[in-house]
Design a protein around this motif. Sequence first.
Motif, short mmCIF file in Angstrom:
data_model
loop_
_atom_site.label_atom_id
_atom_site.label_comp_id
_atom_site.label_asym_id
_atom_site.label_seq_id
_atom_site.Cartn_x
_atom_site.Cartn_y
_atom_site.Cartn_z
N GLN A 167 44.11 98.69 50.85
CA GLN A 167 45.10 97.81 51.49
C GLN A 167 45.73 98.50 52.70
O GLN A 167 45.97 99.71 52.70
N LYS A 177 44.26 93.03 43.37
CA LYS A 177 43.64 93.88 44.39
C LYS A 177 43.11 95.16 43.78
O LYS A 177 42.08 95.70 44.22
N ALA A 178 43.80 95.70 42.77
CA ALA A 178 43.32 96.92 42.12
C ALA A 178 42.00 96.67 41.38
O ALA A 178 41.13 97.55 41.31
N LEU A 234 43.62 99.74 45.56
CA LEU A 234 44.92 99.78 46.22
C LEU A 234 44.86 100.55 47.53
O LEU A 234 45.56 100.21 48.49
N ARG A 235 44.03 101.58 47.59
CA ARG A 235 43.92 102.37 48.82
C ARG A 235 43.31 101.57 49.96
O ARG A 235 43.51 101.90 51.12
N LEU A 272 49.06 92.81 43.28
CA LEU A 272 48.61 94.21 43.27
C LEU A 272 47.56 94.44 42.18
O LEU A 272 46.58 95.17 42.39
N TRP A 278 51.29 96.94 52.68
CA TRP A 278 52.30 97.70 51.94
C TRP A 278 53.69 97.51 52.54
O TRP A 278 54.69 97.53 51.82
#
Length: 665
Positions: A491, A477-478, A488-489, A474, A496
């Motif tokens: 993904q 990816k952030a 994060l959005r 995470l 999730w």
Amino acid sequence: MLTRMIPEIGHFALIIAALMAVTQAIVPLAGAATRRPLWMAYAAPMALGQFAFVLLAYLCLTASYMLDDFSVVNVADNSNSMLPWYYKFSAVWGNHEGSVLLWSLMLATWGFAVSRLSRGLPRDMVARVLGVMGSVSAGFLLFVLITSNPFERSLPNIPEDGADLNPLLQDFGLVIHPPMLYMGYVGFSVVFAFAIAALLGGRLDSAWTRWARPWTNVAWAFLTVGIALGSWWAYYELGWGGWWFWDPVENASLLPWLTGTALIHSLAVTEKRGSFKSWTVLLAIFTFSLSLLGTFLVRSGVLTSVHSFANDPSRGLFILVLLGITVGLSLLVFALRAPRVSHAVGFGLVSRDSLLLVNNILLVIMTVTVLLGTLYPLLLDAFGLGKISVGPPYFNALFVPLTVLMCVFMGLGPIARWKRMAGSELRRRLWLAGLVALVIAALMPLIYGGEWNPWVSLGLVAALWIVLPLVRDLIDKARKGATPLTGLRRQSLAYWGMVVGHLGMAITITGVTVVSNYSVEENVRMSPGDSVEVAGYTFSMQELKQRRGANFLSDIAVIEVVGSDGERRFVMEPEKRLYLARGMPMTQVALRPGPLRDLYVAMGEELGDGAWAMRIQYKPMVRWLWLGAVLMASGGLLAVADRRYRRRASQSQQRDVSAVQEATA
């Protein structure tokens, strides 16, 4: 006059539904084989009609219960005029005949849903899928009509009142547990039908996995919740404070869950990379076959369990034959068709593909372990070779190490890349997570229990190893977004769903570890005025009282509980009930739940002079078991809700439809 004919209406509806199921099984499959569009068009109307008539039959049986029609043998054996209406509603499936009818209704519901939600699929594929599901439905409806008719009458000798529902089943948990479990069991018939249809049509490609994945995830989510509800019911209803006993019927629900978990991951690999095709088909076959095996174990009479319907062995023989036909024919189709339509896809030793393959192998080994421990005693007894008991020591000794090993690969999988990845890169990304997991797992038993416990450390390091690599992923990816939130959005909901599902597994493992090693139990004799201290809490019996319920009498112990600080005071009231119709005593436990611990009090037997045997337990983190299961199911449903995934599947379906139309023009 109409109310007197309700059972006959239900029986007639079942006969019509069975005829429709047979038509659905034969005509669409023949149409797909001979390329006759009119015959293939029978699939959806027959699925709709079958659903409507099975639903009508089920409503008729429910009406017979609600109206106290004791001329129906099933109602007389499982209900009573004093039974509250909501338990009359659940009593419909609290017996063999009603539960099989509910199973048939669930199967018809899944078939109807597939017919309504798969209109974008190629016509021949839909015909084959619904044809296979119709074959399974026909088998179960014939089973109901031939051996398990729920509308059998006792005319003219109508009893004045019914025998009542088994008191063990007079509980809210049994109102929702069986439907959830059955929806999971039966839901796997959809992916089974898709797999057989893909083999028959020569379409063992990534397209069928895109169509089957949402159905599989939903079925797996239902089964996960169903198992969790059964565990929760056993915990608070049976009075012993346990949540899993490796009972054969409990194992029957665990078996398809294990292979279903492997199936979900295998479907993902087949869709993404085009590999694991044979794995996916075989897992689809075996998952549904294990659901049928669970049905056989529960209804054959070979088991004695609070969960089972030990009835006429001839019924078990019918299901055994159905299981044999299902497994035999599906494996025959696989043997004949799979080599022609499959091909190998390569991947490196260090890759997400290989890690998922190892996880699948471990899940299959775990399934075989549980299957062997469940069936071996039954086979020995059946062949007259003696009686043995296989219990928790066997399962814990084999299942727990395999689970820990599986957690190792669960932690590696989300970090690894598809196809191939350098081992040095994987170590670089995971060394810190591994170090933190080891340190925390070593220190937590010292902080929590005051001494080091290797089993607690092992369980915690397994749970942390699942979570911490996800945290690292995470963070990575952030960092790729303009802001952490943007990264994060980006993904997908499918991603999730994976995160939430794996987090749920880690939480369940933590709960199992802590409650198994730090539970405290005291069995004591208590009278009004007596006190006992358990895990820092003082339990004082204040008084004994009685009350009358709708269909029972109960003795109630009023117990005041004081915390170690002397300020937390509350009252717990365990009961001992006597159900009037059956004369059967039941324990109603008192629970004081909390996020970090449960306090659990159960009344045992009356000892005379106003004294009772009491079981008092302190259960740390027991609710994490069920919280983790809910999160796992939520993760499965999140993946289904992914709009981007559905849009990609829809576009693929449109391309497939166009290709079929061009080929048949």
